[in-house]
Design a protein around this motif. Structure first.
Motif, short mmCIF file in Angstrom:
data_model
loop_
_atom_site.label_atom_id
_atom_site.label_comp_id
_atom_site.label_asym_id
_atom_site.label_seq_id
_atom_site.Cartn_x
_atom_site.Cartn_y
_atom_site.Cartn_z
N CYS A 191 90.32 44.23 1.86
CA CYS A 191 90.44 45.63 1.44
C CYS A 191 90.17 45.78 -0.07
CB CYS A 191 91.82 46.18 1.75
SG CYS A 191 92.18 46.25 3.51
N SER A 251 85.30 48.38 1.51
CA SER A 251 86.27 49.13 2.32
C SER A 251 85.81 49.34 3.75
CB SER A 251 86.60 50.49 1.71
OG SER A 251 85.73 51.48 2.21
N CYS A 252 86.76 49.69 4.61
CA CYS A 252 86.45 49.89 6.02
C CYS A 252 85.52 51.08 6.25
CB CYS A 252 87.74 50.06 6.82
SG CYS A 252 88.80 51.38 6.24
N ARG A 262 95.09 55.22 -6.79
CA ARG A 262 94.78 54.48 -5.55
C ARG A 262 94.09 53.15 -5.85
NH1 ARG A 262 95.26 54.08 0.21
NH2 ARG A 262 93.38 53.10 0.95
N HIS A 265 89.57 47.21 10.59
CA HIS A 265 88.68 48.19 11.24
C HIS A 265 87.22 47.75 11.23
CE1 HIS A 265 92.32 50.31 11.13
NE2 HIS A 265 92.29 50.52 9.83
N ASP A 295 97.94 51.85 10.45
CA ASP A 295 96.95 52.08 9.40
C ASP A 295 96.18 53.35 9.75
OD1 ASP A 295 95.50 50.14 7.16
OD2 ASP A 295 94.30 51.76 7.95
N CYS A 354 89.88 48.93 -2.62
CA CYS A 354 90.11 50.19 -1.91
C CYS A 354 91.53 50.67 -2.15
CB CYS A 354 89.85 50.03 -0.42
SG CYS A 354 90.29 51.50 0.50
N LEU A 355 92.48 49.73 -2.13
CA LEU A 355 93.86 50.14 -2.41
C LEU A 355 94.54 49.27 -3.46
CD1 LEU A 355 96.55 49.52 0.36
CD2 LEU A 355 94.71 47.95 -0.18
N HIS A 382 94.91 43.42 3.64
CA HIS A 382 95.30 44.30 2.53
C HIS A 382 95.61 43.55 1.24
CE1 HIS A 382 95.27 47.41 5.53
NE2 HIS A 382 95.67 48.32 4.65
N ASN A 388 87.41 55.37 0.72
CA ASN A 388 87.73 56.65 1.36
C ASN A 388 88.77 57.49 0.64
OD1 ASN A 388 90.15 55.17 2.11
ND2 ASN A 388 88.80 54.16 3.59
N HIS A 392 93.35 54.54 8.95
CA HIS A 392 91.91 54.50 9.22
C HIS A 392 91.55 53.88 10.56
CE1 HIS A 392 92.06 55.34 4.90
NE2 HIS A 392 91.14 56.19 5.27
#
Ligand code: SF4
Lengths: 200, 471
Positions: free
Chosen positions: B412, B351-352, B440, B114, B133, B415-416, B67, B434, B135
């Motif tokens: 990550c 991202s995952c 975000r 993931h 998490d 993504c975040l 992350h 996602n 996801h």
């Protein structure tokens, strides 16, 4: 763990739907390795301007809600991430109950493990609470977990549902890991039958 | 006569993991695999220390750092801030102290949790898999029951290898038929979420069935299961089949030799019985699915790429109306406008959800011999270091770099937006991730979620574009 008592408080109305965990606490506040310091991240993007000064318009910053303990939110509160930082940030700001028409599953689980009571109400009751918070923002309501009742100022009241196990845990301060470990014999027995990947 | 009630795949996996059931209490459910990362685990380890406990099954626990790791390089000096550094160091200390295997920052096996667990063969059919998490639902693509948990529950699993859970309901999402050219797994799941909303699956576990799902690769199934949580479901599952076994065969942690044969035999029983009844159902026709793009601030606010942003008048519920109005206001877009052609500043491929080798290949195919628009910054962030290596072996990195995209280390990332890769306030991004929640991908940033194909086409066009014009 603190036992859960009756809450009497004003209601902070935040009737947006789908308030996600990134709104409750943005990711940049997830860097803590403790639970306490996440409190400052609560609704940070709404509560503060980009320069860090508080947005006085935002409902939680308004003076009358300084010591309020009940948040009234829209549908599907807490959707998104599994971060338990969300209930930590909420309770870290003195809020003890959130009322909504629905909650995301993981949020609800996390809340109940942190002395934060998620109360699900039907849309009519939600509306009447919202009306109350608009017409009489100073009014207090009371939530009694033991009897599962919410009392409104004009003498109205309504019941709410809560899973009996979660209720017992909140009321008696049950340690859930301790509870699981009381089944040690069953776990050990189960493990004998279970073969699965071993990571080394 | 003794009639056995037909069971769903989910019922079967659930029942095989019950340790104990007491009246008026949640089930004690055994967990086969516990994945951990640096952000949601430190407080759980602190809890264990306070209790003077050990991790019950370090051999069923696997850690990664994803992350807050930098993706610009593998240098510690590129870690964005001291707090992230402390969090990563703490993860290393925790795993070492408690004897947990960790793919740490800089390791050739590290990557998004993931992405790493499946590619290592750790995630297998019929397992219960958890991670702090949401996801974690991704791993359901293998016919596992996989779901996200909070940090208190991470502590429970570390300490007892069990969780307290009430059994969710089941929800069949059936997609029959054949996807059209240019339509991907991402478009399937964005269509599902647009139909049922972000709370539609609350309290349920999805099982994805139907001929369209059957014909998907494991990577595509992972994309779909990954976003089950965006439809409110705790988990998403796909019954294992030859595609699954083929994928797992020979992976590092997959069973070998005779054990492989036994495992496959066992996995074959993981299907929903004829006549089993789901608590809810959604049926889609693959031919009706089009490339999807989100226009709002939750993943349920998605439309087909050729459609226009809906008018508020079409929304009956007043709360939804207000929420949608706020979302459109945040996004700076107006009802009635076409989504296609909306200018963008950034494209995030990662991202995952969509950072696996097939995602990179799809995007590279479009970007080959083309250029990312001057006004656009494109980041390509592989899901794991192994994928990065594979992509480089195939020369995909050369294609991305030649097109003007940034080729990154795994993580990550945007993504975040925890590691410094982020949008600036007001910027628009097409993102293969996602979540399009407010802020975000960076405070004030505005996200259009879409497939890797759409992302690549949009990067070239400098605006939201339909990849079918580039195929
Ligand atoms: S890539 Fe995004 S969604 Fe996936 S684990 Fe990382 S932060 Fe979460």
């Amino acid at each position: 763990m603190n036992n859960f008592n009756t809450i009497t408080s004003k209601v902070i109305p935040l009737p947006r739907n789908n308030i996600d965990t990134d709104q409750i606490i943005p990711a940049r506040y997830l860097k803590a390795t403790d639970k306490v310091s996440v409190a400052e991240g609560l609704f940070a993007d709404w509560r503060f301007y980009p320069d860090g000064s508080p947005n006085q318009e935002f409902i939680i910053n308004q003076k009358i809600y300084q010591n309020a303990e009940i948040l009234l939110a829209g549908d599907n509160f807490g959707c998104g991430s599994s971060r338990e930082h969300a209930p930590w940030a909420i309770t870290g700001n003195g809020i003890k109950a959130v009322i909504s028409t629905s909650f995301a599953d993981i949020f609800k689980n996390n809340a109940l493990k942190n002395n934060l009571l998620p109360i699900t109400v039907d849309p009519e009751i939600h509306k009447s609470l919202l009306d109350l918070s608009e017409e009489a923002p100073e009014a207090n309501i009371s939530i009694d977990l033991e009897t599962q009742k919410v009392f409104l100022p004009a003498g109205q009241e309504f019941d709410f549902q809560i899973d009996p196990f979660a209720k017992k845990c909140l009321l008696n301060g049950v340690d859930q890991l301790g509870y699981i470990l009381s089944f040690e014999a069953n776990i050990a027995e189960y493990e004998k039958t279970r073969k699965s990947v071993i990571i080394q | 006569m003794n009639i056995v009630k037909p069971k769903t795949l989910f019922d079967k996996v659930w029942e095989r993991h019950i340790v104990s059931e007491e009246a008026d209490s949640p089930t004690i459910l055994y967990i086969d695999l516990h994945l951990i990362h640096e952000v949601t685990s430190p407080q759980a380890f602190s809890g264990l220390r306070q209790r003077e406990m050990k991790v019950r099954r370090p051999d069923k626990t696997l850690g990664v750092m994803d992350h807050s790791t930098p993706t610009i390089s593998l240098l510690e000096s590129d870690i964005i801030d001291n707090m992230s550094k402390i969090q990563m160091d703490q993860m290393a200390i925790n795993c070492k102290e408690f004897g947990i295997k960790l793919y740490e920052f800089g390791s050739p096996d590290n990557g998004i949790v993931h992405v790493v667990a499946p590619e290592k063969g750790v995630s297998q059919p019929g397992m219960t898999i958890v991670c702090g998490d949401s996801h974690t639902s991704t791993h359901g693509a293998f016919g596992a029951l996989a779901f996200g948990i909070g940090t208190s529950e991470v502590e429970h699993v570390l300490g007892s290898q069990c969780l307290l859970q009430y059994k969710p309901k089941s929800y069949e999402v059936r997609v029959d038929g054949k996807l059209k050219k240019g339509v991907t797994a991402k478009d399937i799941i964005l269509t599902v979420i647009a139909k049922i909303g972000t709370g539609g699956g609350t309290g349920h576990v999805f099982e994805f069935t139907g001929s369209a799902i059957r014909s998907l690769s494991m990577e595509e199934r992972m994309t779909i299961c990954n976003m089950s949580i965006e439809g409110g479901a705790r988990a998403g599952m796909v019954a294992p089949d030859e595609t699954t076994f083929e994928y797992l065969k020979g992976k590092e942690f997959s069973p070998k030799g005779e054990e492989w044969e036994t495992a496959v035999e066992n996995w074959k029983s993981l299907t929903t019985d004829e006549g089993a009844i789901y608590d809810a159902q959604l049926i889609l026709n693959a031919e009706d699915i089009e490339p999807m793009v989100t226009y709002g601030t939750n993943p349920g606010m998605g439309i087909q790429i050729t459609e226009s942003i809906p008018y508020l008048i079409s929304i009956a519920d007043p709360d939804s109306k207000v929420s949608t109005e706020k979302a459109l206001d945040y996004m700076g877009i107006s009802p009635g406008k076409k989504i296609m052609g909306h200018p963008i500043d950034v494209v995030f491929l990662g991202s995952c959800t969509n950072s696996r080798i097939s995602d990179l290949r799809q995007a590279a195919e479009i970007l080959k011999d083309r250029k990312v628009a001057d006004s656009v910054r494109m980041l390509v962030v592989p899901g794991s270091q192994l994928i990065k290596k594979q992509a480089e072996a195939e020369g995909l990195d050369i294609i991305f770099k030649a097109a003007g995209a940034e080729w990154r280390e795994a993580g990550c990332s945007m993504c975040l937006a925890m590691n410094g890769d982020q949008l600036s306030p007001g910027q628009y991004a097409v993102s293969t991730s996602n979540r399009n929640f407010e802020g975000r991908q960076g405070k004030g940033g505005r996200t259009f979620l879409a497939s890797p194909l759409t992302a690549a086409a949009s990067a070239i066009a400098g605006k939201v574009a339909d990849a079918r014009g580039y195929l």
